[in-house]
Design a protein around this motif. Sequence first.
Motif, short mmCIF file in Angstrom:
data_model
loop_
_atom_site.label_atom_id
_atom_site.label_comp_id
_atom_site.label_asym_id
_atom_site.label_seq_id
_atom_site.Cartn_x
_atom_site.Cartn_y
_atom_site.Cartn_z
N THR A 13 3.95 7.40 3.22
CA THR A 13 5.08 7.30 4.16
C THR A 13 6.28 7.99 3.53
OG1 THR A 13 6.20 5.34 3.28
CG2 THR A 13 4.23 4.94 4.63
N PRO A 14 7.35 8.21 4.30
CA PRO A 14 8.55 8.83 3.72
C PRO A 14 9.14 8.02 2.56
CG PRO A 14 8.67 8.89 6.11
CD PRO A 14 7.48 8.04 5.76
N ASP A 15 8.84 6.71 2.53
CA ASP A 15 9.45 5.84 1.52
C ASP A 15 8.48 5.39 0.43
OD1 ASP A 15 11.62 6.13 3.13
OD2 ASP A 15 11.74 4.04 3.77
N GLY A 16 7.26 5.92 0.43
CA GLY A 16 6.30 5.49 -0.58
C GLY A 16 4.88 5.53 -0.07
N THR A 17 4.10 4.54 -0.47
CA THR A 17 2.71 4.47 -0.07
C THR A 17 2.38 3.09 0.46
OG1 THR A 17 2.10 6.07 -1.77
CG2 THR A 17 0.32 4.75 -0.85
N ALA A 18 1.88 3.03 1.68
CA ALA A 18 1.49 1.75 2.28
C ALA A 18 -0.01 1.54 2.10
CB ALA A 18 1.83 1.75 3.77
N ASP A 19 -0.38 0.40 1.51
CA ASP A 19 -1.80 0.06 1.52
C ASP A 19 -2.13 -0.36 2.96
OD1 ASP A 19 0.06 -1.97 0.53
OD2 ASP A 19 -1.63 -3.36 0.46
N ALA A 20 -3.33 0.00 3.40
CA ALA A 20 -3.67 -0.19 4.81
C ALA A 20 -5.16 -0.44 4.95
CB ALA A 20 -3.27 1.04 5.62
N TYR A 21 -5.55 -0.87 6.14
CA TYR A 21 -6.96 -1.12 6.45
C TYR A 21 -7.28 -0.37 7.73
CZ TYR A 21 -11.33 -3.69 7.24
OH TYR A 21 -12.65 -4.03 7.43
N LEU A 22 -8.46 0.26 7.75
CA LEU A 22 -8.89 1.01 8.92
C LEU A 22 -10.26 0.50 9.35
CD1 LEU A 22 -8.06 3.52 10.72
CD2 LEU A 22 -9.73 4.79 9.35
N ALA A 23 -10.40 0.23 10.65
CA ALA A 23 -11.69 -0.17 11.21
C ALA A 23 -12.00 0.76 12.39
CB ALA A 23 -11.66 -1.62 11.68
N HIS A 24 -13.25 1.21 12.49
CA HIS A 24 -13.62 2.12 13.57
C HIS A 24 -15.12 2.03 13.84
CE1 HIS A 24 -15.37 5.01 10.66
NE2 HIS A 24 -14.37 4.63 9.88
N PRO A 25 -15.55 2.41 15.03
CA PRO A 25 -16.99 2.44 15.32
C PRO A 25 -17.71 3.35 14.32
CG PRO A 25 -15.75 2.61 17.35
CD PRO A 25 -14.75 2.74 16.23
N ASP A 26 -18.90 2.93 13.95
CA ASP A 26 -19.61 3.62 12.87
C ASP A 26 -20.41 4.82 13.37
OD1 ASP A 26 -20.23 3.92 10.26
OD2 ASP A 26 -21.59 2.20 10.11
N ASP A 27 -19.81 5.60 14.27
CA ASP A 27 -20.55 6.74 14.84
C ASP A 27 -19.93 8.09 14.48
OD1 ASP A 27 -18.23 6.65 16.30
OD2 ASP A 27 -19.18 6.24 18.23
N GLY A 28 -18.82 8.05 13.71
CA GLY A 28 -18.18 9.29 13.29
C GLY A 28 -17.42 10.01 14.39
N ALA A 29 -17.44 9.46 15.60
CA ALA A 29 -16.79 10.10 16.75
C ALA A 29 -15.33 9.65 16.87
CB ALA A 29 -17.54 9.77 18.04
N PRO A 30 -14.49 10.46 17.52
CA PRO A 30 -13.11 10.03 17.75
C PRO A 30 -13.03 8.96 18.84
CG PRO A 30 -13.47 12.22 18.70
CD PRO A 30 -14.74 11.84 18.01
N HIS A 31 -12.19 7.97 18.63
CA HIS A 31 -11.97 6.88 19.59
C HIS A 31 -10.47 6.67 19.76
CE1 HIS A 31 -16.20 5.57 19.76
NE2 HIS A 31 -16.25 5.98 18.51
N PRO A 32 -10.04 6.08 20.87
CA PRO A 32 -8.61 5.82 21.04
C PRO A 32 -8.04 5.01 19.87
CG PRO A 32 -9.80 5.38 23.08
CD PRO A 32 -10.83 5.62 22.03
N GLY A 33 -6.84 5.38 19.46
CA GLY A 33 -6.22 4.73 18.30
C GLY A 33 -5.41 3.52 18.68
#
Length: 251
Positions: A13-33
């Motif tokens: 981020t502009p002010d540093g680094t945010a630890d974060a978690y990401l979850a997504h369908p396991d198909d490698g395809a793009p999905h709505p964010g």
Amino acid sequence: MTNVHGESFDLPTPDGTADAYLAHPDDGAPHPGVLLYMDAFGLRPALEAMARRLAGHGYTVLVPNVFYRSGRTPLVELPEHINPAERPEIFATLMPIMQSFTPDMAVRDAGAYLDWLAASPLVADGPVGTAGYCMGGALAVRTAAAYPDRIAAAAAFHTGRLVTDTEDSPHRLLDRVTAELYFGHADQDQSMTAEQIAVLERTLDEVGARFRSELYEGAHHGYTQTDTAAYNAEAAERHWQALLDLLGRTL
């Protein structure tokens, strides 16, 4: 429900680094964010489980630690079952951190989170949704107001202080929002009284917002959070239905 992948990572981020978690369908395809905003207790297994559940419905879900300036999560040692009445030191630690996190910081961070989603191959082109819990609901509203062309839906659940006397109260930003909005209020919530809900709804009407504002009877502040004393299974399931309906209509 599709198979889901979840992972922790660091987001600049502009002010540093945010630890974060990401979850997504396991198909490698793009999905709505979807940008999911935490409650004050922060990024933890219960919130990661919520992100995975949402991802199972076909979304790529980002959950940042919005308090990253104060340290990586967990910022405070949390018991498996959080009951603030029994552990007042939890809020004693978190309160100064919450107060030091300004709306300006929140909006700047939101831009970085949205940029990250826009650049990710796992996220479909187009606007994203945002949802927040407790204080995260106000962050969802602020994000929708600051980036109206990038947010198609914003939901706030058991969110207090949406209506305050301050100039930058979330309800004063609603005229900038183009997203469809959803509010799921807990009726046992001292931080969002019936009077404040009435002001919120009146403001939403005045600005011509597309919104639903619903009262969850018998629910307390925090009713969606499975690891807290406020958890209400019936209200939490109702929230899931409302959130999935909103995202399904808009994304």
